[in-house]
Scaffold this active site. Structure first.
Site, PDB file in Angstrom:
ATOM      1  N   GLY A 192       0.833  -1.199   0.000  1.00 38.67           N
ATOM      2  CA  GLY A 192       0.000   0.000   0.000  1.00 38.67           C
ATOM      3  C   GLY A 192       0.862   1.242   0.000  1.00 38.67           C
ATOM      4  N   ARG A 193       0.228   2.332  -0.346  1.00 36.80           N
ATOM      5  CA  ARG A 193       0.981   3.575  -0.455  1.00 36.80           C
ATOM      6  C   ARG A 193       0.028   4.698  -0.123  1.00 36.80           C
ATOM      7  NH1 ARG A 193       5.594   5.339  -3.896  1.00 36.80           N
ATOM      8  NH2 ARG A 193       6.237   3.188  -4.219  1.00 36.80           N
ATOM      9  N   GLY A 194       0.440   5.585   0.732  1.00 32.72           N
ATOM     10  CA  GLY A 194      -0.448   6.696   1.072  1.00 32.72           C
ATOM     11  C   GLY A 194       0.354   7.950   1.253  1.00 32.72           C
ATOM     12  N   GLY A 243       3.319   7.478   3.740  1.00 34.66           N
ATOM     13  CA  GLY A 243       4.451   6.619   3.444  1.00 34.66           C
ATOM     14  C   GLY A 243       4.014   5.357   2.732  1.00 34.66           C
ATOM     15  N   VAL A 247       3.596   1.152   2.637  1.00 36.62           N
ATOM     16  CA  VAL A 247       3.364   0.037   3.548  1.00 36.62           C
ATOM     17  C   VAL A 247       3.884  -1.263   2.925  1.00 36.62           C
ATOM     18  CG1 VAL A 247       1.646  -1.162   4.931  1.00 36.62           C
ATOM     19  CG2 VAL A 247       1.275   1.218   4.309  1.00 36.62           C
ATOM     20  N   LYS A 284       4.848   0.170   7.980  1.00 34.20           N
ATOM     21  CA  LYS A 284       4.750   1.426   7.237  1.00 34.20           C
ATOM     22  C   LYS A 284       6.019   2.243   7.419  1.00 34.20           C
ATOM     23  CE  LYS A 284       1.492   5.195   6.529  1.00 34.20           C
ATOM     24  NZ  LYS A 284       0.139   5.623   6.847  1.00 34.20           N
ATOM     25  N   ASP A 287      -9.744  11.342   7.965  1.00 38.21           N
ATOM     26  CA  ASP A 287      -9.537  10.845   6.611  1.00 38.21           C
ATOM     27  C   ASP A 287     -10.222   9.490   6.430  1.00 38.21           C
ATOM     28  OD1 ASP A 287      -8.727  10.869   4.018  1.00 38.21           O
ATOM     29  OD2 ASP A 287      -6.626  10.420   4.409  1.00 38.21           O
TER      30      ASP A 287
END
Ligand SMILES: *[C@@H]1O[C@H](CO)[C@@H](O)[C@H](O)[C@H]1NC(C)=O
Ligand SMILES: *[C@@H]1O[C@H](CO)[C@@H](O)[C@H](O)[C@H]1NC(C)=O
Ligand SMILES: *[C@@H]1O[C@H](CO)[C@@H](O)[C@H](O)[C@H]1NC(C)=O
Ligand SMILES: *[C@@H]1O[C@H](CO)[C@@H](O)[C@H](O)[C@H]1NC(C)=O
Ligand SMILES: *[C@@H]1O[C@H](CO)[C@@H](O)[C@H](O)[C@H]1NC(C)=O
Ligand SMILES: *[C@@H]1O[C@H](CO)[C@@H](O)[C@H](O)[C@H]1NC(C)=O
Length: 755
Positions: free
Chosen positions: A476-478, A481, A483, A497, A589
Site C-alpha cells: 500500500g501507499r499513502g 508513506g 506500507v 509502514k 480521513d
C-alpha cells in the site's frame, strides 16, 4: 538452634531419595555431591536446599519448599550441572563454589574468610553463609531468582526474573525491579534485544498509577502476613491475608506476578452459567454452559456486585454516558456479541456510565469496586441458579483445595471467563499484565501469547528490514508513506509502514505513537510497535488479510451481510476513537482505503491518530490550520473554514456508507455517476436524498438506490435503515449529524440476530 536430633528426624521425613541425608549446616572444607544428595534443611523443616533435577542428567543447586518441592531459589538456573561428579563445596578459604563434572566452576559466592564458616538454611528460606562471629558473608535473599519470600527485601540491587516456562527454570523474559525513577516495574526483556516496561501502564502518569518517584530508598518487602509494600507507595495484600504457611510471590513465566500459598492453590472459578473449558487446565478459561440465543426475549441478566472484568479497550465496545439502566441493558440485549455490561453511576459528577462487553477477560471481584456487572445468560439458566453468587464464591471445580476464607467478603475473588474463547491467566488480586489481545493471538502458539502480553514495543531498523526482506513487498501507499508486508521474528505477519522522511523529532514521534499504541479496539487496527532510528520512522501494524474496503468494493466480493457488518464495525471503531474517555482522536480521513478487512471481513479502521491527536478542550475552540482528508469524503466545514469537530468523521463515514449501499463511489469506482471530484459526491448525496423522498410513496424506488451488483440479495429493511442513517451523517449542518455512538446505537437496533 534447637536440638539437632529432632531436626534430623523431622527432615528425614521430608526427603525422599533413600540415599540422601539431611543436614543442618555444612562447614568449610566439606561439600555436597550430586550423587549422594545431601540436603540442607531449615530448622523448622519448611525449606530444603540441595541438588534439584531440572532435566535429563541436569541439576541445579536450589532451595525449595520441603513438602511441595516448589523451587524458590536457584544458584545456577542457566547452567545446570551434570548428574555425576558435580558438587557444591565450601572451601577452606570461605568460598562457596559449584563445580560441574569436568571440574568447571559454574557458580560461586566469591566469599573469603580466614575463620571458620558455615552454610545453613534459615527458617525463612534464606540460605546463609556466615562466619564464626555470626557475620553474614553471603545470603541467597540478596540474589533472588523469580521468587520473593516473606521478609526478603527487594532492593536497588536485586530483581526478580521469571523462568523460561513452567518446566524450564532458566532465565526467562520478564523482570521485576526498581527502575531509575525509583518505580517498581515489570519489564519484558527479550534477551537484551529489546526491553519494554508494561506495568504499571507506561503511558500512565506515575501518580495516576498510585506511585511516587521521590523516595529513592528503593526497597520493597513482603511481610509475614502477606502485605507487600514498596518505597514507591505500591502496596497490596494477598487474597488470604493473615499468618499462613509458605507464602511466596513469584514472577511467573507468563509475566504475571502471583501470590502463592501452599495448600490453597489457585483460587478461581467460572462465573455463574459458565464452566471450565478444559476440566484439567484453568489456562483455557471458561465457556458458557448453554449458548446464548440471539433472541432478545430468551436472555436475561444476572447482577454480580463489586465485580469487573479486565477492560483494556478491546473488550468493551464503547462507553456510553448518561444512559439509563434500561437503555444500557437493551443495548446489550440487542447486540448478539454482548456478553455482559457494566453499569455505574458517579454520584459526584452526576453521570452514569454504560459499557457493554464483548469479551470477558480476567474477571475479579473486590469490595472496592463500585460498578456492577450484569452478566447475560439464558433466562432458563438464571432461574435454575439457586444462589448464584454464593455458588461462584465457593465452587471451584477442578481445584478442590480452595481455602474457605475467614472473611470471605474481604477476599478478592478471582475467576476467569473467556467469552470468545480467550486464554487468560488469573492473578490473585490485581490484573497485572496487559493482555492486549487480538482474536488472532488467541491461538495455542505460546510464543504469540508471550508477545501478546506485551502488545507494543520498539523494533530496530535491522529487525524490520529483515522482516520485510529489505522492503520488497509493497502492499500500500499513502500520503504518509509506503506500507510493506513483513514477517516478524515471532512469525506474526505485519504491515510495516515506512514513513516519509520524518521531520518530527524522536520524542514527539514517540509521544504520538505510544498514544496510538495503547488504543485497542476490535475495529481499530492494532499497532504492534514502532521504530525510530536516525532518519527512519516506521510503524508496525497487524496485517489485514483481505486488504482495504476500497479494493473489496471494486472487486465486488462483498455480499449484503458483509457490507452490513463492515458498516457496523466501522462505526464502532470510530465511536471508540471519538468517545473513549481518555483521549479524543479525530480520524479526519475516513475513506474506503482506510478501512481494512481481516480474514473474517471484520473491518478495522486504519491510519488514525498520527499528528491528529487533539485535546478535547482545545479542539472546541479552534480550527485546524491545514485541510486534511480526501476529496469526496470531506465535510463542508473544511471548505468553509468552520470549527473542526468529530462530526467531520461522521460526514465522511456517511459518504462511505452511501458508497457501500449504492456501489457508486466518489472516486473512480466502477459505477461512478460521471466526472470525478467534489461535484460528484454532492450529486451522490443529493441523488440518494431525492430518491429517498420519493420512497415514502413508492418503496420500489429503493431498488434503484442499491448497488446493482447485489442483484436483489439484500435485506430491504436494513438497507433502508442504513440509507437513513447515512443521510443523517451527511447533513450539511454538523449539529444535525448524530455522533458516532448514536450511529452505533441506531445500527445495533437494526442488526438482526443472525449477524
Ligand atoms: C530451557 O530453555 C533454554 C532456552 O531456550 C534452553 O537452552 C534449555 O535447553 C532449556 N532447558 C531445558 C531443561 O529444557
Ligand atoms: C575451617 O576453617 C578454620 C579456620 O580457617 C579451620 O581452623 C578449620 O580447620 C576449617 N575446617 C575444616 C573442616 O577444614
Ligand atoms: C536484559 O537481558 C540481558 C540478557 O539476558 C541482560 O544482559 C540485560 O541486563 C537485561 N536488561 C535489563 C534492563 O534488565
Ligand atoms: C500494608 O503495608 C502498608 C505499608 O506499610 C500499610 O500502609 C497498609 O495499611 C498495610 N495493609 C494492611 C492490610 O495491613
Ligand atoms: C521511603 O520508603 C521507605 C521504605 O518504604 C520508608 O521507610 C521511608 O520513610 C520513605 N521515605 C520517605 C521520605 O517517604
Ligand atoms: C450527563 O448528564 C449530566 C447531568 O445532566 C451532565 O452534567 C453531563 O454533562 C452529562 N454528560 C455527558 C457525557 O453527556
Amino acid at each position: 538452634m534447637g536440638s539437632p536430633i529432632f531436626f534430623l528426624l523431622l527432615s528425614l521425613a521430608f526427603s525422599s531419595p533413600l540415599s540422601s541425608s539431611a543436614l543442618i549446616a555444612i562447614s568449610n572444607g566439606t561439600s555436597i555431591s550430586v550423587e549422594k544428595p545431601d540436603i540442607l534443611i531449615s530448622p523448622n523443616g519448611d525449606f530444603s536446599a540441595g541438588f534439584y533435577s531440572v532435566g535429563d542428567n541436569a541439576y541445579c543447586f536450589a532451595i525449595w519448599f520441603s513438602n511441595s518441592r516448589t523451587v524458590v531459589w536457584m544458584a545456577n538456573r542457566d547452567q545446570p550441572v551434570n548428574g555425576k561428579h558435580s558438587k557444591l563445596s565450601l572451601l577452606k578459604n570461605g568460598n562457596l563454589i559449584l563445580t560441574d563434572a569436568n571440574k568447571l566452576n559454574v557458580w560461586t559466592t566469591n566469599t573469603v574468610s580466614l575463620s571458620f564458616v558455615q552454610l545453613s538454611l534459615y527458617n525463612t528460606g534464606n540460605l546463609v553463609l556466615c562466619n564464626v562471629d555470626g557475620v553474614i558473608l553471603w545470603q541467597s535473599f540478596d540474589f533472588p531468582t523469580d521468587t520473593l519470600l516473606p521478609q526478603q527485601l527487594l532492593t536497588r540491587n536485586t530483581k526478580l526474573v521469571s523462568s523460561r516456562s513452567q518446566s524450564n527454570y532458566s532465565t526467562g523474559f520478564y523482570e521485576f525491579f526498581f527502575d531509575n525513577k525509583n518505580i517498581l516495574r515489570l519489564f519484558y526483556n527479550d534477551s537484551g534485544i529489546s526491553s519494554t516496561d508494561y506495568w504499571p501502564n507506561p503511558w500512565l502518569p506515575i501518580s495516576d498509577a498510585g506511585r511516587i518517584s521521590y523516595n529513592n530508598s528503593k526497597t520493597a518487602v513482603l511481610n509475614s502476613l502477606g502485605n507487600f509494600s514498596s518505597s514507591d507507595d505500591l502496596t497490596f495484600v494477598s487474597a488470604d491475608y493473615g499468618a499462613v504457611l509458605h507464602r511466596r510471590l513469584t514472577l511467573d513465566y507468563d509475566g504475571n506476578i502471583r501470590f502463592y500459598v501452599i495448600g490453597s492453590g489457585r483460587k478461581c472459578s467460572c462465573p455463574p452459567g459458565y464452566k471450565m473449558k478444559n476440566r484439567i487446565d484453568w489456562a483455557d478459561g471458561c465457556e458458557l454452559e448453554v449458548d446464548l440465543s440471539c433472541k432478545q426475549t430468551e436472555s436475561g441478566f444476572l447482577m454480580l456486585s463489586h465485580v469487573d472484568f479486565y477492560s483494556y479497550y478491546g473488550n468493551d465496545f464503547g462507553m456510553f454516558f448518561n444512559y439509563t439502566f434500561d437503555q444500557c441493558r437493551d443495548l446489550c440485549l440487542a447486540a448478539c456479541d454482548c456478553k455482559a455490561f457494566e453499569y455505574s453511576f458517579n454520584e459526584y459528577y452526576g453521570y452514569s456510565k454504560c459499557s457493554p462487553k464483548t469479551r470477558l477477560l480476567n474477571g475479579y471481584r473486590t469490595p472496592n469496586l463500585h460498578g456492577d456487572i450484569y452478566l447475560k445468560l439464558p433466562k432458563s439458566k438464571i432461574l435454575s441458579l439457586p444462589n448464584p453468587l454464593e455458588e461462584f464464591n465457593l465452587n471451584c471445580p477442578g481445584d478442590g483445595t480452595i481455602q474457605s476464607g475467614r472473611n470471605r467478603t474481604q477476599k478478592f475473588m478471582l475467576w476467569f471467563a473467556c467469552g470468545v474463547g480467550g486464554l487468560e491467566i488469573i492473578s490473585f488480586f490485581l490484573v497485572w499484565c496487559l493482555f492486549i489481545k487480538t482474536e488472532k493471538s488467541l491461538g495455542v502458539d505460546k510464543q504469540a501469547y508471550d508477545r501478546a502480553a506485551i502488545g507494543f514495543r520498539k523494533f530496530t531498523y535491522t529487525e524490520l528490514k529483515k522482516a520485510t526482506k529489505s522492503f520488497s513487498e509493497e502492499i500500500g501507499r499513502g500520503a504518509g508513506g509506503i506500507v510493506y508486508k513483513g514477517v516478524l521474528s515471532d512469525n506474526r505477519v505485519a504491515a510495516i509502514k515506512l514513513l516519509k522522511e520524518a521531520s518530527q523529532g524522536e520524542g514527539e514521534f514517540l509521544a504520538e505513537v505510544t498514544i496510538v499504541g495503547r488504543i485497542n479496539h476490535m475495529n481499530l487496527i492494532e499497532m504492534w510497535g514502532y521504530c525510530a532510528e536516525g532518519k527512519y520512522r516506521l510503524l508496525v501494524y497487524e496485517y489485514m488479510e483481505h486488504g482495504s474496503l476500497a479494493d473489496n468494493l471494486s472487486a465486488n466480493v462483498l455480499d449484503w451481510e458483509k457490507r452490513f457488518k463492515i458498516v457496523v464495525g466501522t462505526a464502532k471503531g470510530l465511536a471508540y476513537l471519538h468517545e473513549d474517555c481518555l483521549d479524543w482522536i479525530l480520524h479526519c480521513d475516513i475513506k474506503p482505503q482506510n478501512i481494512l478487512l481481516d480474514s473474517t471481513y471484520q473491518p478495522k479502521v486504519a491510519d488514525f491518530g498520527l499528528s491528529k491527536l487533539q485535546n478535547r478542550g482545545v479542539l472546541k475552540n479552534s480550527s485546524f490550520s491545514n485541510i486534511r482528508g480526501t476529496r469526496g469524503y470531506m465535510a463542508p466545514e473544511w471548505v468553509f473554514n468552520l470549527p473542526i469537530t468529530s462530526k467531520v468523521d461522521v460526514y465522511s463515514y456517511g459518504i462511505v456508507v452511501l458508497e457501500m449501499v449504492t456501489g457508486k463511489g466518489p472516486s473512480g469506482s466502477v459505477h461512478a455517476i460521471d466526472d470525478g471530484g467534489e461535484a460528484e459526491h454532492k450529486r451522490l448525496v443529493t441523488w440518494v436524498r431525492e430518491k429517498m423522498k420519493k420512497v415514502a410513496t413508492n418503496t420500489s424506488l429503493l431498488e434503484q438506490i442499491i448497488d446493482p451488483m447485489l442483484v436483489g440479495k439484500y435485506d430491504i429493511f436494513e438497507m433502508e435503515a442504513l440509507v437513513q442513517v447515512a443521510l443523517q451523517c451527511v447533513e450539511e449542518d454538523k449539529d444535525e449529524r448524530p455522533t458516532m455512538s448514536q450511529v452505533v446505537e441506531m445500527l445495533l437496533r437494526q442488526e438482526k440476530p443472525s449477524h
